[in-house]
Design a protein around this motif. Structure first.
Motif, PDB file in Angstrom:
ATOM      1  N   LEU A 216      -8.525   0.805  15.375  1.00 55.31           N
ATOM      2  CA  LEU A 216      -8.064   0.240  14.191  1.00 55.31           C
ATOM      3  C   LEU A 216      -8.278   1.106  12.856  1.00 55.31           C
ATOM      4  N   GLY A 217      -9.302   1.560  12.503  1.00 54.51           N
ATOM      5  CA  GLY A 217      -9.492   2.116  11.525  1.00 54.51           C
ATOM      6  C   GLY A 217      -8.885   3.721  11.458  1.00 54.51           C
ATOM      7  N   PHE A 218      -8.871   4.251  12.429  1.00 55.98           N
ATOM      8  CA  PHE A 218      -8.119   5.563  12.624  1.00 55.98           C
ATOM      9  C   PHE A 218      -6.575   5.383  12.189  1.00 55.98           C
ATOM     10  N   ILE A 219      -6.038   4.304  13.015  1.00 55.51           N
ATOM     11  CA  ILE A 219      -4.492   4.067  13.057  1.00 55.51           C
ATOM     12  C   ILE A 219      -4.272   3.771  11.380  1.00 55.51           C
ATOM     13  N   LYS A 220      -5.184   2.869  10.913  1.00 59.78           N
ATOM     14  CA  LYS A 220      -4.737   2.444   9.415  1.00 59.78           C
ATOM     15  C   LYS A 220      -4.799   3.614   8.559  1.00 59.78           C
ATOM     16  N   ASN A 221      -5.829   4.500   8.664  1.00 57.98           N
ATOM     17  CA  ASN A 221      -5.808   5.729   7.806  1.00 57.98           C
ATOM     18  C   ASN A 221      -4.779   6.542   7.873  1.00 57.98           C
ATOM     19  N   GLU A 222      -4.107   6.837   9.170  1.00 60.60           N
ATOM     20  CA  GLU A 222      -3.261   7.603   9.583  1.00 60.60           C
ATOM     21  C   GLU A 222      -1.696   7.026   8.917  1.00 60.60           C
ATOM     22  N   ILE A 223      -1.563   5.743   9.275  1.00 55.48           N
ATOM     23  CA  ILE A 223      -0.505   5.070   8.690  1.00 55.48           C
ATOM     24  C   ILE A 223      -0.245   5.199   7.144  1.00 55.48           C
ATOM     25  N   GLU A 224      -1.421   5.216   6.200  1.00 51.51           N
ATOM     26  CA  GLU A 224      -1.482   5.335   5.071  1.00 51.51           C
ATOM     27  C   GLU A 224      -1.084   6.326   4.429  1.00 51.51           C
ATOM     28  N   ARG A 225      -0.999   7.568   5.134  1.00 44.21           N
ATOM     29  CA  ARG A 225      -0.621   8.898   4.770  1.00 44.21           C
ATOM     30  C   ARG A 225       0.548   9.247   5.406  1.00 44.21           C
ATOM     31  N   SER A 226       1.120   8.752   6.503  1.00 43.14           N
ATOM     32  CA  SER A 226       2.123   9.218   7.314  1.00 43.14           C
ATOM     33  C   SER A 226       3.463   8.947   6.662  1.00 43.14           C
ATOM     34  N   GLU A 227       4.705   9.468   7.358  1.00 46.14           N
ATOM     35  CA  GLU A 227       5.902   9.199   7.075  1.00 46.14           C
ATOM     36  C   GLU A 227       6.882   9.680   8.068  1.00 46.14           C
ATOM     37  N   GLY A 228       8.333   9.470   8.105  1.00 45.09           N
ATOM     38  CA  GLY A 228       9.066   9.845   9.037  1.00 45.09           C
ATOM     39  C   GLY A 228       8.589   9.584  10.378  1.00 45.09           C
ATOM     40  N   ASP A 229       8.863  10.261  11.470  1.00 40.55           N
ATOM     41  CA  ASP A 229       8.615  10.051  12.791  1.00 40.55           C
ATOM     42  C   ASP A 229       7.214   9.556  13.022  1.00 40.55           C
ATOM     43  N   LYS A 230       6.169  10.260  12.316  1.00 39.80           N
ATOM     44  CA  LYS A 230       4.851   9.732  12.371  1.00 39.80           C
ATOM     45  C   LYS A 230       4.678   8.484  12.080  1.00 39.80           C
ATOM     46  N   PHE A 231       5.280   7.779  11.101  1.00 39.32           N
ATOM     47  CA  PHE A 231       5.151   6.630  10.473  1.00 39.32           C
ATOM     48  C   PHE A 231       5.801   5.453  11.736  1.00 39.32           C
ATOM     49  N   ILE A 237       2.682   1.613  17.476  1.00 40.01           N
ATOM     50  CA  ILE A 237       1.341   1.337  17.925  1.00 40.01           C
ATOM     51  C   ILE A 237       0.671   0.148  17.172  1.00 40.01           C
ATOM     52  N   ALA A 238       0.836  -0.215  15.925  1.00 41.14           N
ATOM     53  CA  ALA A 238       0.074  -1.291  15.184  1.00 41.14           C
ATOM     54  C   ALA A 238       0.956  -2.464  15.608  1.00 41.14           C
ATOM     55  N   HIS A 239       2.125  -2.303  15.649  1.00 37.82           N
ATOM     56  CA  HIS A 239       3.087  -3.781  16.234  1.00 37.82           C
ATOM     57  C   HIS A 239       2.174  -4.182  17.577  1.00 37.82           C
ATOM     58  N   HIS A 240       1.816  -3.419  18.545  1.00 38.29           N
ATOM     59  CA  HIS A 240       1.512  -3.926  20.062  1.00 38.29           C
ATOM     60  C   HIS A 240       0.031  -4.002  19.809  1.00 38.29           C
ATOM     61  N   LEU A 241      -0.663  -3.426  18.943  1.00 34.82           N
ATOM     62  CA  LEU A 241      -2.165  -3.646  18.726  1.00 34.82           C
ATOM     63  C   LEU A 241      -2.266  -5.164  18.180  1.00 34.82           C
ATOM     64  N   ASN A 242      -1.336  -5.819  17.481  1.00 38.66           N
ATOM     65  CA  ASN A 242      -1.205  -7.152  16.925  1.00 38.66           C
ATOM     66  C   ASN A 242      -2.323  -7.450  16.096  1.00 38.66           C
ATOM     67  N   ASP A 243      -2.706  -6.599  15.265  1.00 45.06           N
ATOM     68  CA  ASP A 243      -3.762  -6.530  14.365  1.00 45.06           C
ATOM     69  C   ASP A 243      -3.364  -7.145  12.810  1.00 45.06           C
ATOM     70  N   PRO A 244      -3.777  -8.058  12.298  1.00 47.94           N
ATOM     71  CA  PRO A 244      -3.156  -8.373  10.893  1.00 47.94           C
ATOM     72  C   PRO A 244      -3.190  -7.614   9.803  1.00 47.94           C
ATOM     73  N   GLU A 245      -4.531  -6.974   9.711  1.00 49.21           N
ATOM     74  CA  GLU A 245      -4.608  -5.896   8.774  1.00 49.21           C
ATOM     75  C   GLU A 245      -3.743  -4.549   8.958  1.00 49.21           C
ATOM     76  N   LEU A 246      -3.704  -4.206  10.225  1.00 45.44           N
ATOM     77  CA  LEU A 246      -2.787  -3.228  10.542  1.00 45.44           C
ATOM     78  C   LEU A 246      -1.370  -3.282   9.944  1.00 45.44           C
ATOM     79  N   SER A 247      -0.713  -4.677  10.510  1.00 47.87           N
ATOM     80  CA  SER A 247       0.616  -5.214  10.040  1.00 47.87           C
ATOM     81  C   SER A 247       0.816  -4.997   8.711  1.00 47.87           C
ATOM     82  N   GLU A 248      -0.193  -5.583   7.839  1.00 44.28           N
ATOM     83  CA  GLU A 248      -0.156  -5.465   6.249  1.00 44.28           C
ATOM     84  C   GLU A 248       0.001  -3.889   5.922  1.00 44.28           C
TER      85      GLU A 248
END
Length: 259
Positions: A216-231, A237-248
């Motif tokens: 979760l921590g790794f993915i959150k950090n990557e989301i915050e700096r990603s765009e395009g296909d990476k995002f 991934i975040a959708h299927h992990l179903n974590d509220p913080e990741l979804s936000e």
């Protein structure tokens, strides 16, 4: 089928694991003897040890004390287990079967010879509870791909090692999934649904679910700096992990990117 959501099961970290309760006539139970004969005839070495029933499935049997029916074992994988490379298998370790990149079946080890699995006990959908050789299962289940040990059964040194190993594994998985050459797979996608199907078929997709608690921590950090296909990949991934913080985090990043 008359399964009704209830969500009255919680993981070891008190997170909800969505469950479904059967409310119809249990026709599988009525057909128990027929199904028992079918299993023992069709699968070499398989022995039926419990009745067929629709009230619980394989994931419930292994991860939730035979409580109800579970379609998503993500909450259990994140909260309750330490995934490991088999080198010191034990009886009662859980095993997870995968077919075409998707988690299909759960069981647990009942017999070993050295570090070789001889017998697994698992519930086959609405079919009976079966003890069987690890490969003597319906073809739709695929093969054992992951091995899990409950976190509370770890020694202190094992727990420390597992956290270190998990962090390293997650970093490598994300690096592989976000590699520029891998991302070219998405250029074939004609719709968002097709893009999601492509990502879900990558072998790393099911594996990263196993390490979700640390991912979760790794993915959150990557989301915050990603765009395009990476995002796009990270949001799937975040959708299927179903974590509220990741979804936000995904929602916030979409706003920033103007998606």
């Amino acid at each position: 089928m008359p399964y009704n959501g209830n969500s009255d099961w919680r993981t070891s970290k008190n997170n909800i694991a969505s469950d479904f309760h059967w409310s119809g006539a249990d026709d599988a139970l009525a057909a128990h003897q027929q199904l028992k004969a079918e299993v023992e005839r069709s699968y070499p070495g398989a022995t039926v040890i419990g009745n067929a029933t629709r009230t619980y499935n394989c994931h419930a049997f292994v991860h939730a004390s035979s409580h109800a029916w579970f379609n998503d074992i993500g909450p259990f994988l994140r909260d309750d287990y330490f995934p490991f490379t088999p080198g010191t298998l034990r009886t009662n370790d859980a095993v997870v079967y995968v077919k075409d990149g998707q988690i299909t079946h759960s069981g647990f080890i009942t017999q070993l010879s050295g570090n070789t699995i001889l017998r697994v006990r698992s519930k086959w959908g609405a079919y009976p509870l079966v003890e069987h050789p690890p490969t003597s299962v319906p073809a739709i289940y695929g093969n054992i791909t992951y091995y899990l040990r409950r976190r509370q059964s770890l020694t202190t040194s094992e727990a420390q090692m597992s956290e270190h190993d998990e962090n390293g594994v997650v970093s490598k998985l994300l690096s592989s999934m976000l590699d520029s050459e891998r991302l070219k797979d998405l250029w074939l996608a004609s719709t968002p649904d097709v893009a999601e199907m492509i990502v879900k078929n990558w072998p790393e997709f099911s594996e990263i679910q196993l390490y979700g608690g640390h991912a979760l921590g790794f993915i959150k950090n990557e989301i915050e700096r990603s765009e395009g296909d990476k995002f796009l990949v990270l949001s799937i991934i975040a959708h299927h992990l179903n974590d509220p913080e990741l979804s936000e985090t995904v929602r916030s990043r979409k706003t920033i990117l103007g998606y």
